[in-house]
Design a protein around this motif. Structure first.
Motif, PDB file in Angstrom:
ATOM      1  N   ILE A   1       0.856  -1.201   0.000  1.00 43.66           N
ATOM      2  CA  ILE A   1       0.000   0.000   0.000  1.00 43.66           C
ATOM      3  C   ILE A   1       0.885   1.241   0.000  1.00 43.66           C
ATOM      4  O   ILE A   1       0.629   2.199  -0.745  1.00 43.66           O
ATOM      5  CB  ILE A   1      -0.948   0.011   1.218  1.00 43.66           C
ATOM      6  N   GLU A   2       1.912   1.242   0.810  1.00 45.45           N
ATOM      7  CA  GLU A   2       2.827   2.384   0.901  1.00 45.45           C
ATOM      8  C   GLU A   2       3.516   2.644  -0.440  1.00 45.45           C
ATOM      9  O   GLU A   2       3.617   3.786  -0.889  1.00 45.45           O
ATOM     10  CB  GLU A   2       3.857   2.130   1.993  1.00 45.45           C
ATOM     11  N   THR A   3       3.979   1.587  -1.091  1.00 45.25           N
ATOM     12  CA  THR A   3       4.651   1.734  -2.381  1.00 45.25           C
ATOM     13  C   THR A   3       3.705   2.301  -3.433  1.00 45.25           C
ATOM     14  O   THR A   3       4.055   3.230  -4.161  1.00 45.25           O
ATOM     15  CB  THR A   3       5.212   0.370  -2.852  1.00 45.25           C
ATOM     16  N   VAL A   4       2.499   1.749  -3.499  1.00 46.46           N
ATOM     17  CA  VAL A   4       1.527   2.184  -4.511  1.00 46.46           C
ATOM     18  C   VAL A   4       1.045   3.606  -4.244  1.00 46.46           C
ATOM     19  O   VAL A   4       0.913   4.412  -5.169  1.00 46.46           O
ATOM     20  CB  VAL A   4       0.331   1.197  -4.578  1.00 46.46           C
ATOM     21  N   SER A   5       0.811   3.926  -2.983  1.00 48.41           N
ATOM     22  CA  SER A   5       0.253   5.241  -2.642  1.00 48.41           C
ATOM     23  C   SER A   5       1.319   6.326  -2.536  1.00 48.41           C
ATOM     24  O   SER A   5       1.011   7.511  -2.653  1.00 48.41           O
ATOM     25  CB  SER A   5      -0.518   5.169  -1.326  1.00 48.41           C
TER      26      SER A   5
ATOM     27  N   GLU B   1       1.421   7.537   5.555  1.00 47.20           N
ATOM     28  CA  GLU B   1       0.496   8.260   6.437  1.00 47.20           C
ATOM     29  C   GLU B   1      -0.573   7.344   7.040  1.00 47.20           C
ATOM     30  O   GLU B   1      -0.961   7.501   8.197  1.00 47.20           O
ATOM     31  CB  GLU B   1      -0.164   9.376   5.613  1.00 47.20           C
ATOM     32  N   PHE B   2      -1.033   6.364   6.296  1.00 44.11           N
ATOM     33  CA  PHE B   2      -2.097   5.465   6.749  1.00 44.11           C
ATOM     34  C   PHE B   2      -1.673   4.598   7.925  1.00 44.11           C
ATOM     35  O   PHE B   2      -2.506   4.083   8.663  1.00 44.11           O
ATOM     36  CB  PHE B   2      -2.568   4.557   5.593  1.00 44.11           C
TER      37      PHE B   2
ATOM     38  N   GLU C   1      -9.091  10.256   2.226  1.00 45.35           N
ATOM     39  CA  GLU C   1      -7.861  10.990   2.549  1.00 45.35           C
ATOM     40  C   GLU C   1      -6.989  11.245   1.313  1.00 45.35           C
ATOM     41  O   GLU C   1      -5.936  11.864   1.415  1.00 45.35           O
ATOM     42  CB  GLU C   1      -7.054  10.239   3.611  1.00 45.35           C
ATOM     43  N   GLY C   2      -7.407  10.723   0.154  1.00 38.78           N
ATOM     44  CA  GLY C   2      -6.645  10.940  -1.071  1.00 38.78           C
ATOM     45  C   GLY C   2      -5.419  10.060  -1.204  1.00 38.78           C
ATOM     46  O   GLY C   2      -4.576  10.289  -2.069  1.00 38.78           O
ATOM     47  N   ILE C   3      -5.311   9.059  -0.354  1.00 37.05           N
ATOM     48  CA  ILE C   3      -4.172   8.142  -0.410  1.00 37.05           C
ATOM     49  C   ILE C   3      -4.337   7.179  -1.577  1.00 37.05           C
ATOM     50  O   ILE C   3      -3.371   6.833  -2.251  1.00 37.05           O
ATOM     51  CB  ILE C   3      -4.009   7.419   0.939  1.00 37.05           C
ATOM     52  N   LEU C   4      -5.571   6.734  -1.805  1.00 40.41           N
ATOM     53  CA  LEU C   4      -5.887   5.901  -2.965  1.00 40.41           C
ATOM     54  C   LEU C   4      -6.931   6.598  -3.825  1.00 40.41           C
ATOM     55  O   LEU C   4      -7.804   7.282  -3.299  1.00 40.41           O
ATOM     56  CB  LEU C   4      -6.443   4.540  -2.540  1.00 40.41           C
ATOM     57  N   ASP C   5      -6.802   6.420  -5.121  1.00 42.12           N
ATOM     58  CA  ASP C   5      -7.836   6.824  -6.069  1.00 42.12           C
ATOM     59  C   ASP C   5      -8.101   5.604  -6.938  1.00 42.12           C
ATOM     60  O   ASP C   5      -7.538   4.531  -6.701  1.00 42.12           O
ATOM     61  CB  ASP C   5      -7.402   8.046  -6.888  1.00 42.12           C
ATOM     62  N   SER C   6      -8.956   5.727  -7.918  1.00 39.86           N
ATOM     63  CA  SER C   6      -9.328   4.543  -8.697  1.00 39.86           C
ATOM     64  C   SER C   6      -8.130   3.920  -9.410  1.00 39.86           C
ATOM     65  O   SER C   6      -8.007   2.696  -9.464  1.00 39.86           O
ATOM     66  CB  SER C   6     -10.447   4.868  -9.684  1.00 39.86           C
ATOM     67  N   MET C   7      -7.223   4.737  -9.933  1.00 36.81           N
ATOM     68  CA  MET C   7      -6.059   4.201 -10.634  1.00 36.81           C
ATOM     69  C   MET C   7      -5.104   3.504  -9.663  1.00 36.81           C
ATOM     70  O   MET C   7      -4.622   2.403  -9.929  1.00 36.81           O
ATOM     71  CB  MET C   7      -5.329   5.316 -11.381  1.00 36.81           C
TER      72      MET C   7
ATOM     73  N   GLU D   1      -0.674  -5.459  -7.716  1.00 34.76           N
ATOM     74  CA  GLU D   1       0.490  -5.765  -6.866  1.00 34.76           C
ATOM     75  C   GLU D   1       0.166  -6.854  -5.840  1.00 34.76           C
ATOM     76  O   GLU D   1       0.968  -7.762  -5.611  1.00 34.76           O
ATOM     77  CB  GLU D   1       0.976  -4.504  -6.147  1.00 34.76           C
ATOM     78  N   LEU D   2      -1.000  -6.764  -5.221  1.00 33.69           N
ATOM     79  CA  LEU D   2      -1.392  -7.762  -4.226  1.00 33.69           C
ATOM     80  C   LEU D   2      -1.600  -9.129  -4.865  1.00 33.69           C
ATOM     81  O   LEU D   2      -1.196 -10.150  -4.293  1.00 33.69           O
ATOM     82  CB  LEU D   2      -2.656  -7.317  -3.493  1.00 33.69           C
TER      83      LEU D   2
END
Length: 79
Positions: A9-13, A17-18, A29-35, A43-44
């Protein structure tokens, strides 16, 4: 396994912060969006040799680090 998921998650985002609140809504929070969500799924799937069809991924079921980890664990247990 959770730590590996959080690292992905950290690498992709591009942020850790999460990690301060694993129940933080990553989309609000804007950490993830659809893309980034699609990138995260890819990745998962590769890291854990599972299938996570986007059609099965409602945003509410996939919007926190804890929920993502639980979903991946659920898919691993199915195999």
């Amino acid at each position: 396994m959770k730590e590996q998921i959080f690292n992905i998650i950290e690498t992709v985002s591009g942020t850790d912060e999460f990690r301060e609140d694993l129940d933080m809504d990553l989309f609000e929070e804007g950490i993830l969006d659809s893309m980034r969500a699609i990138m995260l799924i890819v990745e998962l799937e590769g890291a854990f040799d599972i299938s996570l069809p986007p059609s099965e991924m409602d945003r509410e079921d996939w919007n926190t680090a804890n929920k993502i980890a639980a979903r991946v664990q659920e898919k691993k247990d199915e195999n």
